[in-house]
Design an enzyme around this catalytic site. Sequence first.
Site: not given
Ligand code: LLP
Length: 432
Positions: A295, A360, A389
């Site tokens: 992602g 705030c 994100y």
């Molecule tokens: N697959 C699964 C099952 C996941 O839960 C996630 C992310 C991904 C793939 C993708 O991961 P990535 O390649 O984006 O690291 N909000 C947090 C990140 C939460 C990730 C949740 N799951 C942040 O802003 O760092």
Amino acid sequence: MSLAPHVWPETAAVTGGRLFVGGCDTVVLAEQFGTPLYLLDEATLRGAMRAYRQAFAAAYPGPARVHYAGKALLNTALAQIVVQEGLGLDVVSATELLVARRAGVPMAHVHLHGNAKSDAELERAVAWQVGAIVVDTLDELARLGALTAHLAEPQGVLLRIAPEIEADTHVHIATGGAAAKFGLPLAVLDMAVARVLNTSGLRWLGLHAHIGSQLFALDQVVATVEVLVAQAARLRDRFGVTPVELSPGGGLGVPYTADQPPTDIPRYAEVVSAAMQVACTRHNLPLPRLTVEPGRSIVARAGVALYRVVGRKGQRWLHIDGGMGDNIRPALYSARYSAVLANRAGEPDSELVAVGGRYCEAGDVLLREIALPPAQPGDLLAVATAGAYTLSMASTYNLVPRPALVLVGDGRARLIQRRETEEDVLARDMRL
Ligand code: LLP
């Protein structure tokens, strides 16, 4: 000042003292679309998608699939680009699934994830025949069994395991430990497989694991692949079934500041592919379809956030017109970012300031310490690596409408998500 090239979009450049992205003058975009404004650089976005596809095609001798994890950022235009670039899509809600459909993503290339899927979400996924539902709990398996009993063509499922690997990342985004809320404990995996094999509406595809996000150390990803293959081999020995698919999830990290290393997609593909081949050889398992789910490493670097400087408080604080409502990451994970003054990008960074958001709350500090030219009200602040994100986690805290999103490329700017209006925010609001 200079732009750290691996943190900003590929097309970012300073011309006449102004920041350009995708051939567009950010100062003009801010005037045209208002601020806060999120830009998505099409070249960087498509480049990352192609890099993933090509790297896995080159590194993995079996079939490989790249699924963009839509939770990082999702809208119809972005999902259309996902289709055009030949990726699949991972979704985690009924509405993300609807976006996949609106964009024409082939349902065979959609996976539904989530540790607490509702019946409505499962029903939609089954009715639309998604390629796989990634099952997280035994309870979900029981509900899914009931929902699929009538099917002529069984629904494919992957079982998500908790591989008992503690990823080296922020505790909020580490998901692979034995105590994490995600995935089937290894102790109940055999029971889950036995149930899938005995459920007429379900077809077992294989195993899935995701240990966390913003990972740089790939040895934990290698360890995850080893657990997946070892479990798959054990299940084969016990049940006589061979998995068609194994997925070590997503999670590859990206640099937010100049001191962090660039994202190396080819190396990630080589390491994951090699780990899969070595483990499969050792366990005498045929190479499965390998699915990865990036992602952040697809969308983060393509994004730039533009804010107007509203004012100053003394020497230390700059106040801007956005903050935790559009980017909760500094408040939630102590995330750090890089930034420049987009309208004075040629000037030396002569002072250290903190950038406070407009919300705030004392925790709404977008940048704790950043070197910038002496900023004044009306200046334009550009924040790099803002694609992942941020908008996908945005809120209407303080009843502030959420920003617009513009796709930029070849000097053209296309609005792909309009700014939220006050009417939008109040649309659900009722009088007594
Ligand atoms: N697959 C699964 C099952 C996941 O839960 C996630 C992310 C991904 C793939 C993708 O991961 P990535 O390649 O984006 O690291 N909000 C947090 C990140 C939460 C990730 C949740 N799951 C942040 O802003 O760092």
